[in-house]
Design a protein around this motif. Structure first.
Motif, PDB file in Angstrom:
ATOM      1  N   THR A  15       0.864  -1.187   0.000  1.00  0.00           N
ATOM      2  CA  THR A  15       0.000   0.000   0.000  1.00  0.00           C
ATOM      3  C   THR A  15       0.896   1.231   0.000  1.00  0.00           C
ATOM      4  O   THR A  15       1.129   1.835  -1.044  1.00  0.00           O
ATOM      5  CB  THR A  15      -0.958  -0.016   1.203  1.00  0.00           C
ATOM      6  OG1 THR A  15      -1.728  -1.215   1.189  1.00  0.00           O
ATOM      7  CG2 THR A  15      -1.915   1.177   1.133  1.00  0.00           C
ATOM      8  N   TYR A 180      -6.716   3.047   3.938  1.00  0.00           N
ATOM      9  CA  TYR A 180      -6.092   2.723   2.656  1.00  0.00           C
ATOM     10  C   TYR A 180      -5.401   1.371   2.745  1.00  0.00           C
ATOM     11  O   TYR A 180      -4.530   1.156   3.610  1.00  0.00           O
ATOM     12  CB  TYR A 180      -5.052   3.786   2.300  1.00  0.00           C
ATOM     13  CG  TYR A 180      -5.603   5.158   2.029  1.00  0.00           C
ATOM     14  CD1 TYR A 180      -5.789   5.612   0.724  1.00  0.00           C
ATOM     15  CD2 TYR A 180      -5.944   6.014   3.077  1.00  0.00           C
ATOM     16  CE1 TYR A 180      -6.292   6.890   0.468  1.00  0.00           C
ATOM     17  CE2 TYR A 180      -6.457   7.283   2.826  1.00  0.00           C
ATOM     18  CZ  TYR A 180      -6.614   7.713   1.529  1.00  0.00           C
ATOM     19  OH  TYR A 180      -7.123   8.966   1.283  1.00  0.00           O
ATOM     20  N   VAL A 199      -6.151   0.556  -2.714  1.00  0.00           N
ATOM     21  CA  VAL A 199      -4.939   0.966  -3.427  1.00  0.00           C
ATOM     22  C   VAL A 199      -4.300  -0.240  -4.111  1.00  0.00           C
ATOM     23  O   VAL A 199      -3.906  -1.205  -3.442  1.00  0.00           O
ATOM     24  CB  VAL A 199      -3.921   1.592  -2.454  1.00  0.00           C
ATOM     25  CG1 VAL A 199      -2.663   2.026  -3.203  1.00  0.00           C
ATOM     26  CG2 VAL A 199      -4.531   2.771  -1.710  1.00  0.00           C
ATOM     27  N   TRP A 219      -1.296   4.059  -6.946  1.00  0.00           N
ATOM     28  CA  TRP A 219      -0.198   4.857  -6.409  1.00  0.00           C
ATOM     29  C   TRP A 219       1.143   4.552  -7.077  1.00  0.00           C
ATOM     30  O   TRP A 219       2.191   4.973  -6.595  1.00  0.00           O
ATOM     31  CB  TRP A 219      -0.084   4.636  -4.895  1.00  0.00           C
ATOM     32  CG  TRP A 219      -1.141   5.371  -4.128  1.00  0.00           C
ATOM     33  CD1 TRP A 219      -2.109   6.193  -4.629  1.00  0.00           C
ATOM     34  CD2 TRP A 219      -1.340   5.353  -2.706  1.00  0.00           C
ATOM     35  NE1 TRP A 219      -2.883   6.691  -3.625  1.00  0.00           N
ATOM     36  CE2 TRP A 219      -2.443   6.195  -2.430  1.00  0.00           C
ATOM     37  CE3 TRP A 219      -0.690   4.720  -1.646  1.00  0.00           C
ATOM     38  CZ2 TRP A 219      -2.900   6.413  -1.138  1.00  0.00           C
ATOM     39  CZ3 TRP A 219      -1.152   4.929  -0.366  1.00  0.00           C
ATOM     40  CH2 TRP A 219      -2.247   5.763  -0.102  1.00  0.00           C
TER      41      TRP A 219
END
Length: 234
Positions: A15, A180, A199, A219
């Motif tokens: 993450t 997240y 994510v 990301w």
């Protein structure tokens, strides 16, 4: 105006960073001659089971902690710091930092919520500006590890247990808060917050997120879609 605080909880492995840190740590320990090649392979195997959401994380953690029985906490903390600086800190995903800053600007409390060790969580908070951590801790006696961990494990439903306890003490409203993560094993905690944020998820979590129209974030690139955000004083 609500007086309850808002928190943004962040998972670590896959993450905030792009890999499972347990595998990196096993390789780091092997490089320094503290574990065997067989132990590295065992760690990789159990990390794969974790990523696929099968197997028992409790059994894997208990087996891993036996290796540290009798080792001084100060030594492990030092090794963990070296490991974090060399292997973990450079692996922060490009899209993570803008989101961390956005939450900070909104007045939210930033919390690391991870199945990793308290040492890695603490170093990550210091490096990336998070306010608190919730992670696995390990009992000692006379400064030496007993080879166990504090229960419940910060994993699955255990993350919910610890996060709820922390939120109650901190005056945080989970229904106004964010979490997240990439992993389906974190589904219990995702259901506890008002803003579940997914994510670069594993396949099972992606399917669940699409079904329930949860926010999906990538990301891997510095230019990321920024999540909709509630101001802390709203």
């Amino acid at each position: 105006m609500s007086q309850a605080k808002i928190a943004a909880f962040f998972d670590l492995d896959r993450t905030l960073i792009d890999v499972n840190s347990a595998i990196l740590y096993a390789q780091f320990e092997r490089k320094h001659g503290r574990i065997s090649t067989r132990q590295v392979l065992t760690t990789i195997f159990h990390s794969l089971l974790y990523h696929l959401n099968i197997g028992s994380m409790e059994k894997a953690y208990a087996r891993a902690m036996k290796h540290f029985t009798g080792i001084a906490e100060k030594d492990l903390a030092g090794w963990a710091k070296d490991f974090f600086e060399e292997e973990v800190k450079p692996r922060l995903q490009p899209g993570a930092l803008p989101v961390l800053q956005q939450h900070k600007n909104a007045g939210h409390i930033l919390v690391m919520l991870t199945s990793s060790s308290c040492y890695q969580a603490d170093y990550a908070c210091q490096a990336w500006g998070l306010d608190h951590w919730i992670a696995n801790r390990f009992p000692t006696e006379n400064g030496l590890f007993l080879g166990t961990y504090h229960k419940p494990l910060v994993y699955g439903d255990g993350k919910v247990h610890h996060a709820k306890a922390w939120a109650a003490d901190a005056g945080v409203d989970l229904q106004r808060s964010y979490f997240y993560t990439d992993s389906y094993s974190d589904l219990p905690m995702l259901k506890e917050v008002g803003y579940p944020m997914v994510v670069n998820p594993d396949p099972k979590l992606r399917a669940h997120a699409l079904k329930y129209k949860w926010e999906l974030l990538d990301w891997r690139q510095p230019k990321t879609v920024m999540p909709r955000m509630e101001e802390a004083n709203a």
